[in-house]
Design a protein around this motif. Structure first.
Motif, PDB file in Angstrom:
ATOM      1  N   ALA A 117      37.999  29.813 102.913  1.00 22.80           N
ATOM      2  CA  ALA A 117      37.277  30.570 103.938  1.00 22.80           C
ATOM      3  C   ALA A 117      38.125  31.729 104.444  1.00 22.80           C
ATOM      4  O   ALA A 117      37.632  32.845 104.629  1.00 22.80           O
ATOM      5  N   GLY A 118      39.426  31.465 104.668  1.00 22.23           N
ATOM      6  CA  GLY A 118      40.310  32.540 105.100  1.00 22.23           C
ATOM      7  C   GLY A 118      40.441  33.630 104.052  1.00 22.23           C
ATOM      8  O   GLY A 118      40.446  34.820 104.374  1.00 22.23           O
TER       9      GLY A 118
ATOM     10  N   VAL B  74      40.590  38.262 111.130  1.00 22.92           N
ATOM     11  CA  VAL B  74      39.321  37.873 110.491  1.00 22.92           C
ATOM     12  C   VAL B  74      39.520  36.622 109.636  1.00 22.92           C
ATOM     13  O   VAL B  74      38.724  35.672 109.704  1.00 22.92           O
ATOM     14  N   SER B  75      40.568  36.597 108.842  1.00 24.08           N
ATOM     15  CA  SER B  75      40.789  35.456 107.954  1.00 24.08           C
ATOM     16  C   SER B  75      41.120  34.200 108.744  1.00 24.08           C
ATOM     17  O   SER B  75      40.685  33.096 108.398  1.00 24.08           O
TER      18      SER B  75
ATOM     19  N   ALA C 188      38.811  30.867 108.677  1.00 21.02           N
ATOM     20  CA  ALA C 188      39.463  29.622 108.256  1.00 21.02           C
ATOM     21  C   ALA C 188      39.320  28.539 109.317  1.00 21.02           C
ATOM     22  O   ALA C 188      39.007  27.378 109.017  1.00 21.02           O
ATOM     23  N   MET C 189      39.554  28.892 110.571  1.00 25.23           N
ATOM     24  CA  MET C 189      39.449  27.926 111.661  1.00 25.23           C
ATOM     25  C   MET C 189      38.010  27.460 111.850  1.00 25.23           C
ATOM     26  O   MET C 189      37.759  26.290 112.162  1.00 25.23           O
ATOM     27  N   PHE C 190      37.053  28.375 111.650  1.00 22.68           N
ATOM     28  CA  PHE C 190      35.648  27.999 111.765  1.00 22.68           C
ATOM     29  C   PHE C 190      35.264  26.983 110.692  1.00 22.68           C
ATOM     30  O   PHE C 190      34.601  25.980 110.973  1.00 22.68           O
ATOM     31  N   ALA C 191      35.707  27.233 109.461  1.00 21.09           N
ATOM     32  CA  ALA C 191      35.405  26.295 108.371  1.00 21.09           C
ATOM     33  C   ALA C 191      36.020  24.929 108.635  1.00 21.09           C
ATOM     34  O   ALA C 191      35.386  23.890 108.412  1.00 21.09           O
ATOM     35  N   ALA C 192      37.274  24.913 109.128  1.00 24.67           N
ATOM     36  CA  ALA C 192      37.930  23.646 109.434  1.00 24.67           C
ATOM     37  C   ALA C 192      37.218  22.919 110.567  1.00 24.67           C
ATOM     38  O   ALA C 192      37.069  21.690 110.538  1.00 24.67           O
ATOM     39  N   ALA C 193      36.783  23.666 111.570  1.00 24.53           N
ATOM     40  CA  ALA C 193      36.067  23.059 112.700  1.00 24.53           C
ATOM     41  C   ALA C 193      34.742  22.466 112.247  1.00 24.53           C
ATOM     42  O   ALA C 193      34.338  21.384 112.718  1.00 24.53           O
TER      43      ALA C 193
END
Length: 326
Positions: free
Chosen positions: A48-49, A71-72, A76-81
Motif C-alpha cells: 500500500a505504501g 502519502v505512502s 500504508a497505515m490505512f491498509a494496516a488499520a
C-alpha cells in the motif's frame, strides 16, 4: 574493522522491520488478542505504501520526496488499520478463532501484496521497473553532519527516520504499559478481562484500539522493508519469514517492547550471518541460515519452563471475551 561496521549496519537494517512487527504485536497481545496475521499485515502495508508513492510520483509534475513520504505512510497505515480492524471485528465482536483468523489474514495479505506488486510492475513497464526513487530517497535520508562522522556516524546516525522511530516507539510503549493508567488498564484486560470489566474498564474498546494500533505499528515494519531497506522496490515473497520472526520475538522479549530492541538485533544478525562468515560451503551456509529458527525454538522451550509471572504471556491471551459470560 570495516567488515564489522558493515555487518552491524546491515544487521540493524534487517532488524528494524522485525522490531516494528514485534512492538505492534506486543501491544495487541497485551489486550489478550493473539494476531498471527502480522506477516500479512506487513505485506499489505508495504504494498500500500509503495502504491501510494508510485501513483503520487506518476501524477505529480514535480514530485516532492517529503510529500511522497507522507502519502505512502498514510496509505500504508490505512491498509494496516483495515487489516487490524477486520481481525478485531472477527475475533472480538464475532468471537471467531484467533489462530484461524490470523493465519487467514496472513494468507490474504501475502496474496494481496504479490497481486498488486505484479500489477504495479506491469503499469510501470514490466517486472523490476517500479520506480519511486524520490520517495525512497526521503525514507533513506540520514542525519546531516552526524552521519558523516567516522565510525560513530556510520554506526548510529546513518539510518533513515523509521529506524529511530522504531526504537523510540519501543521505549515509549514500555513506559506506557508500565507507568500510565491506560497502559495498566490494557494490561489488566489482557490478564483478566472479566475483572477489568467489573472495574468499569471498557474492555471491547481497549481491545479494538490495541489491535488496530498494534497492526499499524507492525505495518510500518512492512513499509520500512519496502521503502527504506529495498529502496522503493517490490519483490514477490520478498519479506521472507520476517513477520513470523517478529511474532517469535514477542516471546523472546517477554512481552516488553524495550527488550525487542536487542532481540530484533539478534535476529537481524543471525539472518545475515552466513554472508559474513568466511570459508562456508553451500551446505554450511544453509546450516547457518537455520540459526534464527533454531533460536526461536530454544526461546519457546526456555520460556515455557519459566515459572515467574513476569515471564508468562497475558493470562487471557488467545481467549475471546463476552461480558455476558462473566
Amino acid at each position: 574493522m570495516e567488515i564489522i561496521l558493515i555487518f552491524i549496519q546491515k544487521a540493524i537494517g534487517q532488524s528494524t522491520s522485525i522490531l516494528l512487527g514485534a512492538t505492534g504485536e506486543i501491544i495487541t497481545e497485551k489486550s489478550g488478542n493473539l494476531n498471527l496475521g502480522v506477516p500479512g499485515i506487513m505485506y499489505m502495508s508495504g504494498i500500500a505504501g509503495l502504491m501510494g508513492a508510485f501513483f503520487y510520483e506518476k501524477a505529480a509534475v514535480d514530485p516532492s520526496g517529503f510529500i511522497g513520504l507522507i502519502v505512502s505512510m498514510l496509505t500504508a497505515m490505512f491498509a494496516a488499520a483495515i487489516g487490524g480492524g477486520i481481525y478485531g471485528f472477527l475475533t472480538i465482536s464475532l468471537r471467531a478463532n484467533q489462530n484461524v483468523v490470523g493465519l487467514a489474514l496472513t494468507t490474504f495479505g501475502v496474496g494481496f501484496g504479490n497481486f498488486f506488486g505484479g500489477s504495479i510492475s506491469k503499469l510501470a513497464g514490466g517486472v523490476g521497473q517500479i520506480s519511486v526513487a524520490t520517495t525512497a530517497a526521503a525514507y533513506r535520508a540520514t542525519i546531516p553532519g552526524l552521519s558523516e562522522l567516522p565510525v560513530i556516524g556510520r554506526l548510529f546516525f546513518s539510518y533513515g527516520f523509521l529506524t529511530y522511530l522504531a526504537i523510540a516507539l519501543a521505549i515509549y510503549l514500555t513506559f506506557f504499559l508500565s507507568r500510565t493508567r491506560k497502559g495498566l488498564n490494557l494490561r489488566s484486560i489482557g490478564e483478566s478481562p472479566a475483572t477489568a470489566d467489573a472495574a468499569g474498564i471498557n474492555v471491547r474498546l481497549y481491545k479494538y484500539l490495541a489491535t488496530v494500533f498494534g497492526s499499524v505499528i507492525s505495518g510500518l515494519g512492512g513499509l520500512y522493508f519496502v521503502m527504506e531497506y529495498l529502496g522503493g522496490t517490490w519483490t514477490n515473497n520478498g519479506f521472507g519469514d520476517r513477520g513470523w520472526l517478529a511474532i517469535a520475538l514477542v516471546i523472546l522479549a517477554l512481552w516488553r517492547p524495550v527488550n525487542a530492541i536487542w532481540g530484533s538485533f539478534l535476529f537481524g544478525s543471525l539472518f545475515i550471518l552466513y554472508i559474513y562468515l568466511p570459508g562456508l560451503t553451500r551446505a554450511t551456509q544453509e546450516l547457518v541460515k537455520m540459526l534464527p529458527y533454531v533460536v526461536t525454538i530454544l526461546v519457546l522451550v526456555i520460556t515455557s519452563r519459566r515459572n515467574n509471572l513476569e515471564s508468562q504471556p497475558p493470562g487471557s491471551l488467545g481467549n475471546p471475551y463476552f461480558r455476558e459470560e462473566r
